[in-house]
Write a protein that holds these residues in place. Sequence first.
Motif, PDB file in Angstrom:
ATOM      1  N   GLY A  60       0.816  -1.206   0.000  1.00 26.20           N
ATOM      2  CA  GLY A  60       0.000   0.000   0.000  1.00 26.20           C
ATOM      3  C   GLY A  60       0.846   1.251   0.000  1.00 26.20           C
ATOM      4  N   LEU A  61       0.259   2.361   0.466  1.00 23.62           N
ATOM      5  CA  LEU A  61       0.957   3.641   0.493  1.00 23.62           C
ATOM      6  C   LEU A  61       0.595   4.420   1.750  1.00 23.62           C
ATOM      7  CD1 LEU A  61       0.457   4.939  -3.174  1.00 23.62           C
ATOM      8  CD2 LEU A  61       2.594   4.059  -2.182  1.00 23.62           C
ATOM      9  N   ALA A  62       1.572   5.188   2.240  1.00 22.54           N
ATOM     10  CA  ALA A  62       1.321   6.182   3.277  1.00 22.54           C
ATOM     11  C   ALA A  62       1.429   7.546   2.604  1.00 22.54           C
ATOM     12  CB  ALA A  62       2.333   6.054   4.405  1.00 22.54           C
ATOM     13  N   HIS A  63       0.722   8.533   3.154  1.00 21.75           N
ATOM     14  CA  HIS A  63       0.714   9.843   2.503  1.00 21.75           C
ATOM     15  C   HIS A  63       0.475  10.931   3.543  1.00 21.75           C
ATOM     16  CE1 HIS A  63       0.600  12.334  -1.057  1.00 21.75           C
ATOM     17  NE2 HIS A  63      -0.495  12.934  -0.616  1.00 21.75           N
ATOM     18  N   ILE A  64       0.870  12.154   3.195  1.00 22.91           N
ATOM     19  CA  ILE A  64       0.705  13.307   4.078  1.00 22.91           C
ATOM     20  C   ILE A  64       0.108  14.461   3.290  1.00 22.91           C
ATOM     21  CG2 ILE A  64       1.885  15.025   5.510  1.00 22.91           C
ATOM     22  CD1 ILE A  64       4.127  12.899   5.877  1.00 22.91           C
ATOM     23  N   GLU A  65      -0.878  15.130   3.861  1.00 23.80           N
ATOM     24  CA  GLU A  65      -1.442  16.336   3.269  1.00 23.80           C
ATOM     25  C   GLU A  65      -1.586  17.394   4.354  1.00 23.80           C
ATOM     26  OE1 GLU A  65      -2.221  17.346   0.211  1.00 23.80           O
ATOM     27  OE2 GLU A  65      -1.635  15.466  -0.777  1.00 23.80           O
ATOM     28  N   ILE A  74      -1.582   9.416   6.725  1.00 28.19           N
ATOM     29  CA  ILE A  74      -2.496   8.275   6.609  1.00 28.19           C
ATOM     30  C   ILE A  74      -1.782   7.070   6.005  1.00 28.19           C
ATOM     31  CG2 ILE A  74      -4.391   9.908   6.190  1.00 28.19           C
ATOM     32  CD1 ILE A  74      -4.466   8.585   3.293  1.00 28.19           C
ATOM     33  N   GLU A  75      -2.419   5.906   6.131  1.00 32.49           N
ATOM     34  CA  GLU A  75      -1.950   4.685   5.461  1.00 32.49           C
ATOM     35  C   GLU A  75      -3.143   3.962   4.855  1.00 32.49           C
ATOM     36  OE1 GLU A  75       0.084   0.295   6.347  1.00 32.49           O
ATOM     37  OE2 GLU A  75       0.098   1.833   7.915  1.00 32.49           O
ATOM     38  N   VAL A  76      -3.015   3.604   3.585  1.00 33.64           N
ATOM     39  CA  VAL A  76      -4.033   2.817   2.894  1.00 33.64           C
ATOM     40  C   VAL A  76      -3.354   1.561   2.366  1.00 33.64           C
ATOM     41  CG1 VAL A  76      -5.759   2.752   1.061  1.00 33.64           C
ATOM     42  CG2 VAL A  76      -5.264   4.924   2.222  1.00 33.64           C
ATOM     43  N   ASN A  77      -3.934   0.415   2.676  1.00 36.47           N
ATOM     44  CA  ASN A  77      -3.308  -0.863   2.305  1.00 36.47           C
ATOM     45  C   ASN A  77      -3.973  -1.538   1.113  1.00 36.47           C
ATOM     46  OD1 ASN A  77      -2.929  -1.396   5.786  1.00 36.47           O
ATOM     47  ND2 ASN A  77      -1.256  -0.990   4.365  1.00 36.47           N
ATOM     48  N   SER A  78      -3.156  -2.316   0.415  1.00 34.68           N
ATOM     49  CA  SER A  78      -3.635  -3.170  -0.680  1.00 34.68           C
ATOM     50  C   SER A  78      -3.014  -4.548  -0.484  1.00 34.68           C
ATOM     51  CB  SER A  78      -3.213  -2.589  -2.035  1.00 34.68           C
ATOM     52  OG  SER A  78      -1.794  -2.462  -2.096  1.00 34.68           O
ATOM     53  N   ALA A 161       6.255   4.391   0.789  1.00 26.67           N
ATOM     54  CA  ALA A 161       6.477   3.190   1.590  1.00 26.67           C
ATOM     55  C   ALA A 161       6.670   3.582   3.047  1.00 26.67           C
ATOM     56  CB  ALA A 161       7.708   2.435   1.086  1.00 26.67           C
ATOM     57  N   ILE A 162       7.274   4.760   3.254  1.00 23.82           N
ATOM     58  CA  ILE A 162       7.421   5.351   4.579  1.00 23.82           C
ATOM     59  C   ILE A 162       7.006   6.812   4.473  1.00 23.82           C
ATOM     60  CG2 ILE A 162       9.016   5.975   6.443  1.00 23.82           C
ATOM     61  CD1 ILE A 162      10.812   3.670   5.527  1.00 23.82           C
ATOM     62  N   ALA A 163       6.228   7.273   5.424  1.00 22.06           N
ATOM     63  CA  ALA A 163       5.845   8.689   5.487  1.00 22.06           C
ATOM     64  C   ALA A 163       6.205   9.221   6.862  1.00 22.06           C
ATOM     65  CB  ALA A 163       4.351   8.862   5.224  1.00 22.06           C
ATOM     66  N   VAL A 164       6.832  10.399   6.894  1.00 19.57           N
ATOM     67  CA  VAL A 164       7.210  10.998   8.175  1.00 19.57           C
ATOM     68  C   VAL A 164       6.752  12.449   8.210  1.00 19.57           C
ATOM     69  CG1 VAL A 164       9.090  11.638   9.729  1.00 19.57           C
ATOM     70  CG2 VAL A 164       9.232   9.510   8.420  1.00 19.57           C
ATOM     71  N   LEU A 263      13.131  20.592  18.524  1.00 15.29           N
ATOM     72  CA  LEU A 263      12.300  19.434  18.199  1.00 15.29           C
ATOM     73  C   LEU A 263      11.027  19.442  19.034  1.00 15.29           C
ATOM     74  CD1 LEU A 263      15.080  16.679  18.201  1.00 15.29           C
ATOM     75  CD2 LEU A 263      13.863  17.526  16.188  1.00 15.29           C
ATOM     76  N   VAL A 264       9.907  19.161  18.393  1.00 16.34           N
ATOM     77  CA  VAL A 264       8.632  19.073  19.106  1.00 16.34           C
ATOM     78  C   VAL A 264       8.068  17.656  19.043  1.00 16.34           C
ATOM     79  CG1 VAL A 264       6.248  19.899  19.245  1.00 16.34           C
ATOM     80  CG2 VAL A 264       8.090  21.499  18.687  1.00 16.34           C
ATOM     81  N   SER A 265       7.900  17.127  17.838  1.00 18.99           N
ATOM     82  CA  SER A 265       7.317  15.790  17.705  1.00 18.99           C
ATOM     83  C   SER A 265       7.595  15.224  16.315  1.00 18.99           C
ATOM     84  CB  SER A 265       5.798  15.829  17.936  1.00 18.99           C
ATOM     85  OG  SER A 265       5.151  16.556  16.894  1.00 18.99           O
ATOM     86  N   PHE A 266       7.303  13.942  16.154  1.00 20.38           N
ATOM     87  CA  PHE A 266       7.338  13.329  14.830  1.00 20.38           C
ATOM     88  C   PHE A 266       6.360  12.167  14.792  1.00 20.38           C
ATOM     89  CE2 PHE A 266      10.481  10.742  17.098  1.00 20.38           C
ATOM     90  CZ  PHE A 266      10.145   9.439  16.701  1.00 20.38           C
ATOM     91  N   VAL A 267       5.857  11.879  13.597  1.00 18.99           N
ATOM     92  CA  VAL A 267       5.021  10.702  13.361  1.00 18.99           C
ATOM     93  C   VAL A 267       5.616   9.975  12.176  1.00 18.99           C
ATOM     94  CG1 VAL A 267       2.721   9.819  12.843  1.00 18.99           C
ATOM     95  CG2 VAL A 267       2.969  11.952  14.143  1.00 18.99           C
ATOM     96  N   ARG A 268       5.808   8.680  12.306  1.00 15.32           N
ATOM     97  CA  ARG A 268       6.403   7.874  11.228  1.00 15.32           C
ATOM     98  C   ARG A 268       5.500   6.683  10.939  1.00 15.32           C
ATOM     99  NH1 ARG A 268       9.840   3.449  10.237  1.00 15.32           N
ATOM    100  NH2 ARG A 268      11.635   3.840   8.854  1.00 15.32           N
ATOM    101  N   PHE A 269       4.975   6.603   9.714  1.00 20.99           N
ATOM    102  CA  PHE A 269       4.182   5.466   9.260  1.00 20.99           C
ATOM    103  C   PHE A 269       5.000   4.673   8.250  1.00 20.99           C
ATOM    104  CE2 PHE A 269      -0.539   6.970   9.859  1.00 20.99           C
ATOM    105  CZ  PHE A 269      -0.322   7.024  11.229  1.00 20.99           C
ATOM    106  N   GLU A 270       5.217   3.415   8.513  1.00 23.73           N
ATOM    107  CA  GLU A 270       5.845   2.524   7.543  1.00 23.73           C
ATOM    108  C   GLU A 270       4.788   1.520   7.103  1.00 23.73           C
ATOM    109  OE1 GLU A 270       9.906  -0.121   6.903  1.00 23.73           O
ATOM    110  OE2 GLU A 270       9.692   1.217   8.623  1.00 23.73           O
ATOM    111  N   VAL A 271       4.550   1.471   5.818  1.00 27.83           N
ATOM    112  CA  VAL A 271       3.447   0.666   5.293  1.00 27.83           C
ATOM    113  C   VAL A 271       3.571  -0.793   5.740  1.00 27.83           C
ATOM    114  CG1 VAL A 271       2.392  -0.278   3.202  1.00 27.83           C
ATOM    115  CG2 VAL A 271       3.036   2.137   3.304  1.00 27.83           C
TER     116      VAL A 271
END
Length: 291
Positions: A60-65, A74-78, A161-164, A263-271
């Motif tokens: 699938g894919l992760a994405h940021i807007e 977000i993460e959407v899987n296939s 594949a990875i979104a941060v 530094l304040v924060s981070f979010v990391r999505f790995e599909v």
Amino acid sequence: MATITAAQVKELREKTGVGMMDAKKALVSTDGDMEKAIDELREKGMAKAAKKSGRIAAEGLAHIELSGNTAAIIEVNSETDFVSSNDKFQTLVKDIATTVAKNKPADMDAALQLSMGEGTIDDAVKNLTAVIGEKISFRRFQLVEKTDSQNFGSYLHNGGAIAVLALLEGADEATAKDVAMHVAAINPQYVSRDEVPSEVLEHERAVFTEETKNEGKPENIVPKIVEGRLNKYLSEISLADQEFVKDSDKTVAEFVESKGGKLVSFVRFEVGEGIEKAENNFVEEVMGQIK
């Protein structure tokens, strides 16, 4: 005594890098408890700490807007990576991220019911599933808010594949993006060592103590060695303490400070992280090693 399966042995090998027989012995010794088996192997000096993220299995894919001072990751899987390159799938992922960022849903149930196109996000996911003939699922999302003095930095690795998503106080977007790229590559677990839970610290201290004793070190210097190893462990999992990938002479915190930020924060999505995919050929692999 618990029955130890080939799949358990394979999982422990992947998490620790030890051989098949050592993995099986550790699982037998701990009655199939994966975490205890990992600790036992570490205490024997045979394995490093297992990463918390788990195996990468789903596609699938992760994405940021971004929408003003709000960002959605977000993460959407296939089912297959082939679908990830499909234009319709990529459009769906982008549209979902945009809709979530603009509407700020409270949870996944609310997100799925957001209006998008001629229906809802849930309708769009089901419709594409029908068109492609492969199950599509909107797995997760996270919203991050910033103030006017803060900066978002977003980075997509390998197309998603990875979104941060990184958040800095001060500095600028370019600095925040550099931090996001570092997070994608190095995968820290916490922003700083101050965020590491006390129970995690105590657990690691206990493991390091047993490991050091098993190495035959003199009793009087064990505490000093343990604290040194604990400090190294913290520098590896803490973003602020890690060597910055673009300049190893600076830590990430020092790099950000040199740009006038913090530094304040981070979010990391790995599909697919944490999702198990069926492995059909492991029995053959085991039999091949026995022969």
